[in-house]
Motif scaffolding. Structure first.
Motif, PDB file in Angstrom:
ATOM      1  N   ASP A 158       5.688 -15.863 -26.622  1.00 44.72           N
ATOM      2  CA  ASP A 158       6.623 -16.334 -25.587  1.00 44.72           C
ATOM      3  C   ASP A 158       6.088 -17.602 -24.937  1.00 44.72           C
ATOM      4  O   ASP A 158       6.828 -18.570 -24.709  1.00 44.72           O
ATOM      5  N   LYS A 171      14.907 -14.686 -32.764  1.00 45.18           N
ATOM      6  CA  LYS A 171      13.473 -14.655 -33.044  1.00 45.18           C
ATOM      7  C   LYS A 171      13.162 -14.324 -34.500  1.00 45.18           C
ATOM      8  O   LYS A 171      12.002 -14.223 -34.880  1.00 45.18           O
ATOM      9  N   LYS A 214       5.247 -11.199 -20.671  1.00 42.72           N
ATOM     10  CA  LYS A 214       5.318 -12.094 -21.824  1.00 42.72           C
ATOM     11  C   LYS A 214       4.169 -11.792 -22.780  1.00 42.72           C
ATOM     12  O   LYS A 214       3.161 -11.197 -22.406  1.00 42.72           O
ATOM     13  N   GLU A 253       7.845 -21.354 -25.158  1.00 48.75           N
ATOM     14  CA  GLU A 253       8.218 -22.090 -23.944  1.00 48.75           C
ATOM     15  C   GLU A 253       7.569 -23.463 -23.915  1.00 48.75           C
ATOM     16  O   GLU A 253       8.069 -24.389 -23.273  1.00 48.75           O
TER      17      GLU A 253
END
Length: 422
Positions: free
Chosen positions: A394, A224, A390, A398
Motif C-alpha cells: 500500500d 490489485k 496498511k 501510494e
C-alpha cells in the motif's frame, strides 16, 4: 450448591474454556485452512481431511469416527480418557473434590504405550503423505515457467513491483483452485472452484531442497490483480492464495544476496510486502548486493510456535453457552523445538517486516517471538512496521505518483520506522 461443588464446576469450566486449536497446537497437530474450517488427517484414525475444526464455533469433528465436540471431548477422543482425566489434562490440576481418574496405574501405562505406538504409526503415515504431496507439487512447479512476459509479471507491475528475476517465482497459466470436496461415484474428490493463471513460488529448505508451493491466483481485470473466488455454497469470498506441501522450516528466496553473502536479510510473511521494500530500496539507490529478501509465507513460519498462549488484552468470543471468554493467542516466548524459517548464519542485520493491516496484538507477539528466535551473537534484529491499516505494498503504490514525478518512494524515505508504526 456447596463450596466443593462450586470448585468442581469452575474446574470443569476452566477445562471447557481451553481452545480446541490451542490443545491441538500443544500436541503439535497441524491443520490447514479450508474456508471456515481447519482440516487435516484425523490424529486417531488418519485419512486426508476427515478431521476438522470449525474456527468460529471452536468445535471439532471426525467424519469417519462420528465424534466431535469441545476441548474436553477432544482429549477424551485423543487419549482414550474419561471425563475427569480429560479435564485434568486441560487444566493441569486434579479434580478439586479428589475424585481422581478411574484408571489404575497399569491402565494408565497401557494407554501411554498405546498412544506412543499410535503416534509413531501416524508420524510414519504423515511422512509418507508429505513426501507424496511434495512430489505432486514439485511436478506442478516443473510445469510452470519464468514470469517474464506473463500475467504474473503484469500482476507484480500492477502492484508497483518490477520483475525481480527470481528463480523461486514462476507462472502457471491454467491452475485449478480447489476448495473442499465433492462426491463422484461414491468417491470424494477435491472440488475445483476456479481455474486460471497463477503466480507460483517455491518454498525451499535450508539445504535448497524443494518443500512446497505458494500460489496466488491472478485476475488482471481487478484493481490489485488478484482473483476473486467465491464459495458458491456459502457466498464466502475465499483468499486467492494457497499453499501446498510443507512451509515449516522453509522460505521463499525472493531475492538472494547476489554477492553470495547475505549480511542483511529482510524477512516477512508476504511476497508483495518483501518485494515492495526491495523495489523501493533499489529505486532509492541502496546497494543490495549483500542483502537477501526471504518470504516466510505466514507469521507462524516466520516466528515459529510459542511456548505458551496468553490472553488477548481486549478480544473475546462467545462459547457454546453464550458466555464471553477471553481469546488466547500465541505468546512472545518461542518454542525453540518448533520449526521456523531459516536465517543465513552469516546475517548480521535482520529486518522483520510487520504489516499494519494485520491484527496488531497477534502480530506484535509474533514479531517479539521472531526477534527472540532469530537472535544470534553479532546480529542486530529489528522490527519495522507499516503504517496502521496498511501493508508495505500500500505504501509503495501510494508513492508511485511522486516517484514518477522524480521523487523518492516514501517506503524508502521514512514512511515507516523501527519498532512502531509510522
Amino acid at each position: 450448591m456447596t463450596a466443593s461443588d462450586l470448585a468442581f464446576s469452575d474446574w470443569v469450566a476452566e477445562a471447557r474454556s481451553v481452545s480446541v486449536l490451542d490443545e491441538l497446537g500443544r500436541r503439535k497437530i497441524s491443520l490447514k485452512r479450508a474456508g471456515s474450517e481447519m482440516v487435516g488427517p484425523c490424529p486417531v484414525c488418519g485419512g486426508r481431511d476427515r478431521f476438522g475444526v470449525h474456527v468460529r464455533k471452536g468445535i471439532w469433528h471426525c467424519r469417519h469416527a462420528g465424534r466431535g465436540g469441545d476441548a474436553i471431548a477432544l482429549v477424551e477422543y485423543l487419549d482414550g480418557a474419561d471425563f475427569l482425566a480429560a479435564c485434568e489434562t486441560l487444566t493441569g490440576r486434579p479434580p478439586p473434590r479428589g475424585e481422581g481418574t478411574r484408571a489404575t496405574p497399569e491402565e494408565l501405562d497401557a494407554r501411554k504405550e498405546e498412544r506412543r505406538a499410535k503416534a509413531a504409526k501416524r508420524e510414519a503415515e504423515n511422512n509418507r503423505y508429505r513426501e507424496a504431496e511434495r512430489r505432486k507439487v514439485y511436478a506442478l512447479w516443473g510445469a510452470s515457467r519464468p514470469i517474464a512476459g506473463t500475467p504474473a509479471e503484469a500482476y507484480l507491475a500492477r502492484r508497483g513491483i518490477p520483475n525481480p528475476c527470481s528463480r523461486d517465482l514462476r507462472f502457471k497459466a491454467d491452475f485449478a483452485f480447489c476448495h473442499g470436496e465433492e462426491e463422484v461415484g461414491g468417491r470424494a474428490y477435491a472440488r475445483v472452484l476456479h481455474r486460471g493463471p497463477a503466480l507460483v513460488a517455491a518454498i525451499t529448505g535450508p539445504d535448497g531442497r524443494f518443500r512446497g508451493l505458494h500460489m496466488t491466483w491472478i485476475d488482471l481485470s481487478r484493481r490489485k490483480g488478484k482473483a476473486e473466488i467465491v464459495d458458491p455454497d456459502t457466498g464466502e469470498v475465499l483468499p486467492a492464495k494457497k499453499m501446498r506441501g510443507s512451509k515449516l522450516g522453509g522460505a521463499i528466496v525472493l531475492v538472494p544476496a547476489w554477492s553470495g553473502v547475505a549480511r542483511t536479510v529482510y524477512a516477512g510473511e508476504g511476497i508483495e510486502t518483501l518485494l515492495s521494500v526491495w523495489a523501493a530500496l533499489g529505486a532509492a539507490g541502496v546497494d543490495l548486493r549483500d542483502t537477501a529478501f526471504l518470504c516466510a509465507a505466514d507469521l507462524g513460519n516466520l516466528a515459529g510456535k510459542a511456548r505458551e498462549t496468553i490472553v488477548h488484552p481486549t478480544d473475546k468470543v462467545a462459547d457454546k453457552r453464550g458466555h464471553m471468554r477471553r481469546v488466547h493467542v500465541p505468546g512472545p516466548v518461542p518454542d525453540f523445538e518448533s520449526l521456523a524459517m531459516p536465517i543465513p548464519p552469516e546475517c548480521t542485520e535482520l529486518v522483520l517486516l510487520a504489516d499494519g493491516d494485520s491484527e496488531p496484538f497477534f502480530t506484535r507477539m509474533a514479531m517479539e517471538r521472531a526477534t527472540a528466535r532469530h537472535a544470534a551473537p553479532g546480529r542486530l534484529v529489528r522490527v519495522v512496521w507499516a503504517p496502521p491499516g496498511k501493508d508495505f505494498n500500500d505504501v509503495l503504490m501510494e508513492a508511485l505518483a511522486p516517484e514518477q514525478a522524480g521523487g523518492t518512494p516514501a517506503v524508502a524515505n521514512g514512511a515507516y520506522q523501527d519498532g512502531e508504526a509510522a
